[in-house]
Design an enzyme around this catalytic site. Structure first.
Site, PDB file in Angstrom:
ATOM      1  N   ARG A   1     -94.448 -70.914 -30.193  1.00 48.73           N
ATOM      2  CA  ARG A   1     -94.356 -72.372 -30.239  1.00 48.73           C
ATOM      3  C   ARG A   1     -94.887 -72.930 -31.547  1.00 48.73           C
ATOM      4  O   ARG A   1     -94.868 -74.138 -31.747  1.00 48.73           O
ATOM      5  CB  ARG A   1     -95.199 -72.952 -29.111  1.00 48.73           C
ATOM      6  CG  ARG A   1     -94.412 -73.493 -27.910  1.00 48.73           C
ATOM      7  CD  ARG A   1     -95.443 -73.949 -26.885  1.00 48.73           C
ATOM      8  NE  ARG A   1     -94.943 -74.843 -25.889  1.00 48.73           N
ATOM      9  CZ  ARG A   1     -94.486 -74.471 -24.687  1.00 48.73           C
ATOM     10  NH1 ARG A   1     -94.399 -73.204 -24.385  1.00 48.73           N
ATOM     11  NH2 ARG A   1     -94.118 -75.383 -23.816  1.00 48.73           N
TER      12      ARG A   1
ATOM     13  N   ARG B   1     -95.816 -79.832 -11.185  1.00 44.92           N
ATOM     14  CA  ARG B   1     -96.871 -79.550 -12.148  1.00 44.92           C
ATOM     15  C   ARG B   1     -97.570 -80.837 -12.580  1.00 44.92           C
ATOM     16  O   ARG B   1     -96.927 -81.841 -12.831  1.00 44.92           O
ATOM     17  CB  ARG B   1     -96.282 -78.850 -13.377  1.00 44.92           C
ATOM     18  CG  ARG B   1     -96.113 -77.362 -13.169  1.00 44.92           C
ATOM     19  CD  ARG B   1     -95.306 -76.698 -14.248  1.00 44.92           C
ATOM     20  NE  ARG B   1     -95.678 -77.080 -15.610  1.00 44.92           N
ATOM     21  CZ  ARG B   1     -95.056 -76.628 -16.692  1.00 44.92           C
ATOM     22  NH1 ARG B   1     -94.039 -75.784 -16.565  1.00 44.92           N
ATOM     23  NH2 ARG B   1     -95.422 -77.016 -17.885  1.00 44.92           N
TER      24      ARG B   1
ATOM     25  N   ARG C   1     -96.203 -83.904 -24.702  1.00 45.52           N
ATOM     26  CA  ARG C   1     -95.624 -82.567 -24.890  1.00 45.52           C
ATOM     27  C   ARG C   1     -94.370 -82.625 -25.757  1.00 45.52           C
ATOM     28  O   ARG C   1     -94.121 -81.726 -26.556  1.00 45.52           O
ATOM     29  CB  ARG C   1     -95.304 -81.946 -23.533  1.00 45.52           C
ATOM     30  CG  ARG C   1     -96.578 -81.475 -22.806  1.00 45.52           C
ATOM     31  CD  ARG C   1     -96.353 -81.313 -21.326  1.00 45.52           C
ATOM     32  NE  ARG C   1     -95.377 -80.289 -21.017  1.00 45.52           N
ATOM     33  CZ  ARG C   1     -94.663 -80.255 -19.897  1.00 45.52           C
ATOM     34  NH1 ARG C   1     -94.826 -81.191 -18.974  1.00 45.52           N
ATOM     35  NH2 ARG C   1     -93.803 -79.300 -19.691  1.00 45.52           N
TER      36      ARG C   1
END
Ligand code: ADP
Ligand code: ADP
Ligand code: ZN
Length: 217
Positions: free
Chosen positions: A88, A160, A171
């Site tokens: 990432r 979640r 995010r």
């Protein structure tokens, strides 16, 4: 064969991974799943990761790299790995390449599933995950056969905590600033395959197979 699945949170990496690993005969290694598993066992690693995941931030490279490299040292990974959610950052991508090179291996292809930001938010807000095998479902686009239960293993489905809207925005920001540069990284190496992820699940699967030039069984 070693393949990286790239895409923003909610792009459909986990959804595509199961069938794709079978097709390629490789093992699915998802960094987020590894962190969540560590957390469910209350390990030090899990608790550390949680403090970042809750904010929608990346877990520090050092910790993440060590965890994933340790996982792929296990014998089942020898035949190849489908990486999901890792790398990432550029440092993670470089560390992975260095490590594979030691064994005379390399990443063969990176598949980038591209999805519009609007669709990503919708997908994440309706996502349900199996507590046991982590298979993702969606309230509208891919509901389970029995409400609240996993089709694969019968496990309990849950939402979640980091799929709530404020965390999702963070995010997505993190993806565009820290992860997008690795799309260029693989493109420069001639390994990047782009797939339009704004289609149904089956159409995306077909597009990935066609890009990778593998046939379904
Ligand atoms: P997504 O559905 O966004 O792809 P993941 O399950 O891959 O979610 O990741 C959830 C969280 O776990 C991330 O927001 C981040 O905090 C942490 N995480 C997962 N993979 C990595 C990674 N390669 N580097 C740093 N943090 C990670
Ligand atoms: P990622 O692993 O990239 O974060 P997931 O595979 O968990 O993404 O998918 C995010 C959500 O979107 C899940 O609820 C999943 O069921 C749903 N989804 C995945 N692919 C599609 C698609 N092509 N069209 C509509 N919904 C999808
Ligand atoms: Zn399950």
């Amino acid at each position: 064969m070693n393949v990286v699945l790239l895409g923003a949170p909610g792009a459909g990496k986990g959804t595509q991974a199961t069938a794709l690993t079978k097709l390629l005969g490789v093992v699915h290694v998802a960094s987020g799943d590894l962190f969540r598993r560590a957390l469910s066992k209350n390990t030090e690693l899990g608790l550390l990761a949680k403090s970042y995941m809750d904010k929608g931030e990346l877990v520090p490279d050092e910790v993440t790299i060590e965890m994933v490299l340790e996982r792929i040292r296990e014998p089942d990974c020898a035949a190849g790995v489908l990486f999901d959610g890792f790398p990432r950052t550029l440092s993670q991508a470089e560390a992975l390449d260095d490590r594979l090179a030691v064994e005379g291996k390399a990443i063969d292809k990176a598949v980038y599933i591209e999805v519009s930001e609007e669709a990503l938010v919708k997908r994440l807000s309706g996502r349900w995950i199996c507590r046991d095998c982590q298979t993702p479902y969606h309230a509208e686009s891919s509901p389970p056969r029995v409400s609240g239960r996993c089709d694969v293993c019968g496990g309990e489905l849950y939402q979640r905590a980091d799929d709530r809207e404020e965390t999702v925005r963070e995010r997505l920001k993190v993806f565009f600033s820290q992860t997008l540069p690795i799309v260029d990284y693989y493109e420069r190496q001639g390994k990047l395959l782009r797939v339009d992820g704004n289609q149904g699940i089956d159409e995306v699967s077909a597009a990935i197979r066609s890009q990778l030039q593998v046939e379904s069984a």
